[in-house]
Design a protein around this motif. Structure first.
Motif, PDB file in Angstrom:
ATOM      1  N   UNK A   1       0.827  -1.201   0.000  1.00  0.00           N
ATOM      2  CA  UNK A   1       0.000   0.000   0.000  1.00  0.00           C
ATOM      3  C   UNK A   1       0.865   1.256   0.000  1.00  0.00           C
ATOM      4  N   UNK A   2       1.972   1.198   0.702  1.00  0.00           N
ATOM      5  CA  UNK A   2       2.878   2.350   0.747  1.00  0.00           C
ATOM      6  C   UNK A   2       3.371   2.711  -0.651  1.00  0.00           C
ATOM      7  N   UNK A   3       3.659   1.704  -1.472  1.00  0.00           N
ATOM      8  CA  UNK A   3       4.186   1.953  -2.822  1.00  0.00           C
ATOM      9  C   UNK A   3       3.085   2.344  -3.816  1.00  0.00           C
ATOM     10  N   UNK A   4       1.833   2.256  -3.392  1.00  0.00           N
ATOM     11  CA  UNK A   4       0.726   2.680  -4.257  1.00  0.00           C
ATOM     12  C   UNK A   4       0.323   4.122  -3.967  1.00  0.00           C
ATOM     13  N   UNK A   5       1.234   4.874  -3.401  1.00  0.00           N
ATOM     14  CA  UNK A   5       0.981   6.286  -3.099  1.00  0.00           C
ATOM     15  C   UNK A   5       0.578   7.034  -4.367  1.00  0.00           C
ATOM     16  N   UNK A   6      -0.568   7.734  -4.333  1.00  0.00           N
ATOM     17  CA  UNK A   6      -1.055   8.408  -5.546  1.00  0.00           C
ATOM     18  C   UNK A   6      -0.410   9.772  -5.760  1.00  0.00           C
ATOM     19  N   UNK A   7      -0.727  10.370  -6.896  1.00  0.00           N
ATOM     20  CA  UNK A   7      -0.265  11.723  -7.197  1.00  0.00           C
ATOM     21  C   UNK A   7      -1.037  12.731  -6.341  1.00  0.00           C
ATOM     22  N   UNK A   8      -0.427  13.849  -5.955  1.00  0.00           N
ATOM     23  CA  UNK A   8      -1.120  14.839  -5.112  1.00  0.00           C
ATOM     24  C   UNK A   8      -2.391  15.431  -5.728  1.00  0.00           C
ATOM     25  N   UNK A   9      -2.602  15.260  -7.040  1.00  0.00           N
ATOM     26  CA  UNK A   9      -3.809  15.807  -7.663  1.00  0.00           C
ATOM     27  C   UNK A   9      -5.064  14.995  -7.357  1.00  0.00           C
ATOM     28  N   UNK A  10      -4.917  13.822  -6.767  1.00  0.00           N
ATOM     29  CA  UNK A  10      -6.066  12.938  -6.525  1.00  0.00           C
ATOM     30  C   UNK A  10      -7.103  13.628  -5.635  1.00  0.00           C
ATOM     31  N   UNK A  11      -8.400  13.450  -6.008  1.00  0.00           N
ATOM     32  CA  UNK A  11      -9.493  14.092  -5.268  1.00  0.00           C
ATOM     33  C   UNK A  11     -10.281  13.108  -4.402  1.00  0.00           C
ATOM     34  N   UNK A  12     -10.383  11.844  -4.838  1.00  0.00           N
ATOM     35  CA  UNK A  12     -11.180  10.868  -4.090  1.00  0.00           C
ATOM     36  C   UNK A  12     -10.405   9.566  -3.965  1.00  0.00           C
ATOM     37  N   UNK A  13     -10.369   8.999  -2.754  1.00  0.00           N
ATOM     38  CA  UNK A  13      -9.614   7.771  -2.485  1.00  0.00           C
ATOM     39  C   UNK A  13     -10.475   6.811  -1.668  1.00  0.00           C
TER      40      UNK A  13
END
Length: 810
Positions: A638-650
């Motif tokens: 999960x740590x390596x699946x860190x998204x881009x800062x532009x993400x709005x919904x997780x």
């Protein structure tokens, strides 16, 4: 062949020389439109001259006639007079909303079919019809759904006075008679005889707007944000133009939006002096509407005309329409916009048509759009014989040689599509569009003759658009691969199980929609050959266990990939996502449990997907509590699946790790996040510090069985600065909620469900709370809760009512 090619090259070179001699430039005539986005709400400030009639009708709607169960009122006027706008203002009036238990809006339009209208009424009231064509069953269901209810029903735009006779009117009213007194029906029509047939208690005839009201409407639109000095210079011309609009709001609006982008006096004079005003159209099309169309750029004109293939009052989705435009070759890159995506060009064209009132927001569906009847008639007039339309099961008698587009409008009561309905197309080898439209929200599976698939479609070698959505088909013929020009394939909500490998020969395919194909188990193995594929919708494909074994990662032009299934040993690895840096919208990654290693997750390059709005990570679609990972801890993956800062919904679902990674509370990583959902993370005993994510407005936490305490570890350092909606559900072992200070300054809705062990108090200072729901939380205390703005309070299985003290205004 070689000589023909040489001759063709020589001819093209000669044309190129002529172009240079005439000073023509590539893309010179296609300037990007200047547009302003439109709001989804009704702009009440843009309605003029109807205040008196609106207030009179509101008072009528709020009155209860003790002698009559249902009152009917009719609004009559010519096309473009504002009948629908007035009805919409009534429908959305705050007092009207509060007065009725149920409301429904049904657009009847050209054909009054009693079965279809009854089904539409049921759907508009939120009921799924239990029958396809049995009027008796439908009316019984409608009657039961309205028992002890006071309702408002709007029947908008009734045209078909021949089908709407006294008998059909009485049969329509029959299931509506047993309702609470005070129920109302509002009817709009161009024909005053409809009012008599519907037994209207009163009829409002919408006449022309006064010259002053017309000018006020025009001035608001055309002179918006314009220099006052320029306005004074243009006003005399504008007043003369408004005088030509015959007092019709639609005409005034069309020209107002047209002239808002014109800054030169000469341009306004050209509109005033146009010969179009003197055209005698046999189609009843307003000259003002023709003028607005005339001033569109050529590519936008083509996109608008294409919309004539849809039936009248059809609700269309913006994204899907742009995909159709693209498939038909109506969108082209422009020389001065080389970096702009082709879909973005489509968005610009769409927004221009919306801003200039060629499109309108749908009243019934917030995400959809419609065209006014008069605008639709203009589109049909422009498109002419290039389109063949068939309604409600009629047979195609003959297809014009000019015909390039075919639309089949399927009624709910005609679910079998036989071969002989389309046999006129056996020789229609130049057809480019085979599209069908279903009217219902809950359409049945339609039955399509196999001969249509085997004998007709393979001969349409020029086909660009093919839609077979909602047909009960389990497979496609291999000959589908012969449609080399196909750009758009929609198989959504079909029963298809496996796609033939020949689909991978559709090298020009741009869009493949498989939404809701619940029986689909796998994709063709060589999907990577579809090098032009940009849109792949797999949402709702619940049986899909593997992606293509060769190639999702090769589809580097993909703009949308809604669902990615992490395969097992022979399936797709997460590293297949590495090069898909342009995907946007929503991405759902399921079966993350199959990730082979931490490196596999790292290779997915989620940090590099800057266009994604929403990311859903689901470890196990079956929701098992404990999942074994391969050679790595779940938390590291999960740590390596860190998204881009532009993400709005997780959303994180069924995560089996015991802790969340550090980036969960890092504002630099989730700086733009507005929605967070944690579901089924059954091994985590503490919540992440999401309180310091300053932009999160919605937070849902459910099925976290090991959480016993919620406190400072959850709040972080900034205490939920923007949170508006908070939900806890199915928290079987949660015992304490440690609250301190004003934690939720902007919280509007709090929902607590199935927290059977939770004791103690709610946060006390909920100064913005409007809605509070508590279900199955028997030991929760609510002493001295301060909620001054509370409007909605729901409490079920609450065992300590004597401890309840709500300080607020209900």
């Amino acid at each position: 062949m070689e000589s023909r090619v040489k001759n063709m090259i020589a001819r093209l070179e000669a044309i190129a020389q002529e172009k240079d001699g005439l000073g023509l430039k590539e893309g010179g005539g296609e300037k990007p439109p200047s547009t302003s986005p439109s709001t989804s709400l009704v702009d009440k400030s843009s309605v003029y001259g109807r205040d008196d009639i609106k207030e009179e009708m509101v008072q009528w709607l709020l009155s209860d006639n003790e002698d009559i169960n249902i009152d009917v009122i009719c609004i009559v006027g010519m096309g473009g007079a504002g009948k629908t706008t007035l009805a919409q203002l009534l429908y959305n009036h705050d007092k009207v909303k509060e007065h009725f238990h149920m409301k429904a809006w049904v657009c009847v339009s050209t054909e009054f079919n009693l079965v279809g209208v009854t089904k539409s009424i049921l759907e508009a009231f939120g009921c799924r019809p239990t029958s396809d064509g049995n009027l008796d069953l439908l009316q019984r269901q409608l009657k039961e759904s309205l028992v002890n209810k006071k309702f408002l029903l709007v029947l908008d735009d009734i045209w078909d006075v021949e089908s709407l006779n006294w008998e059909s009117s009485e049969r329509l009213r029959a299931p509506l008679l047993g309702v609470v007194k005070g129920s109302k029906i509002v009817v709009t029509s161009r024909d005053e005889s409809v009012a008599k047939t519907m037994r209207s208690v009163r009829t409002h005839r919408l006449g022309e707007l006064s010259p002053q009201h017309c000018w006020s409407l025009f001035e608001k639109i055309a002179f918006q944000d314009r220099d006052p000095i320029a306005c004074r210079e243009l006003e005399p011309i504008g007043r003369h133009i408004v005088d030509k609009c015959q007092g019709l709001p639609l005409a005034v609006k069309s020209l107002g939006y047209l002239l808002r982008s014109k800054v030169e006096k000469r341009e306004w004079e050209d509109v005033l002096d146009s010969e179009i005003w003197h055209l005698q159209s046999g189609y009843g099309i307003l000259p003002s509407v023709i003028l607005s169309y005339h001033h569109l750029s050529p590519p936008v004109k083509r996109c608008f005309a294409y919309c004539s293939i849809f039936p009248q009052d059809h609700q269309f989705n913006k994204e899907e329409l742009i995909l159709l435009w693209k498939a038909e070759g109506l969108l082209h890159p422009q020389q001065n916009l080389q970096e702009r995506r082709i879909e973005k060009i489509g968005e610009l064209y769409f927004d221009e048509l919306l801003a200039k009132s060629f499109f309108q927001k749908s009243i019934r569906e917030e995400s959809c759009f419609v065209m006014h009847d008069l605008i639709h008639e203009l589109a049909q007039h422009v498109f002419g014989d290039f389109c063949v339309r068939v309604d409600n099961g009629d047979k195609v008698k003959k297809a014009s040689e000019k015909a390039r587009h075919f639309l089949y409008f399927q009624g709910n009561y005609d679910i079998h599509v036989a071969f002989n309905k389309f046999d006129a197309f056996v020789k229609a080898k130049s057809m480019r569009t085979f599209l069908d439209v279903k009217p219902s929200l809950w359409s049945p599976f339609y039955l399509l003759s196999k001969r249509v698939l085997q004998d007709i479609l393979p001969n349409m070698r020029c086909l660009r658009v093919l839609s077979l959505r909602e047909y009960n088909i389990r497979d496609l013929p291999k000959s589908i691969g012969n449609l080399k020009h196909l750009c758009y394939l929609d198989l959504s909500y079909t029963s298809i199980i496996i796609l033939p490998e020949s689909v991978c020969c559709l090298y020009n395919l741009q869009t493949m929609i498989l939404r809701g194909c619940q029986s689909l188990t796998e994709l063709p193995s060589r999907m990577g050959k579809l090098i032009n594929l940009r849109y792949l919708d797999l949402s709702g494909c619940e049986s899909l266990k593997e992606m293509s074994t060769h190639g999702i990662g090769q589809l580097k032009n993909l703009q949308r990939l809604t669902h990615f299934v992490v395969g097992q040993k022979s399936g797709s690895r997460m590293e297949e996502l590495r090069e898909l840096s342009e995907i946007r919208g929503t991405l759902h990654i399921s079966n993350v449990k199959n990730a082979m290693s931490v490196n596999d997750a790292l290779q997915a390059n989620m940090k590099g997907k800057s266009q994604l709005d929403e990311l859903i990570l689901n470890w196990d679609t079956n929701g098992s509590a404990i999942i074994q990972q391969h050679d790595a801890t779940t938390a590291d993956i999960l740590d390596k699946l860190q998204p881009h800062p532009n993400l709005k919904r997780l959303s994180i679902k069924n995560y089996p790790g015991v802790r969340f990674p550090n980036w969960f509370g890092d504002t630099s990583v989730l700086n733009n996040l507005v929605s967070l959902k944690l579901r089924g993370c059954g091994n985590c005993s503490t919540l992440p510090p999401v309180g310091q994510l300053t932009h999160v407005k919605r937070l849902e936490i459910s099925s976290m069985a090991r959480v016993e305490h919620v406190g400072s570890e959850f709040y972080g350092t900034t205490f939920f600065q923007s949170l508006e909606k908070l939900s806890f559900k199915d928290m079987p072992n949660w015992e304490k909620w440690l609250c301190c200070g004003e934690l939720f300054p902007h919280l509007q809705k709090l929902s607590m469900r199935a927290c059977p062990k939770l004791t103690g108090k709610l946060p006390e200072h909920l100064l913005s709370l409007e809605e509070l729901q508590i279900y199955e939380c028997p030991y929760l205390l609510m002493a001295s809760v301060t909620v001054p703005t509370i409007r909605n309070l729901q409490m079920v299985d609450f065992r300590a009512p004597h401890q309840l003290s709500i300080k607020g205004s209900m």
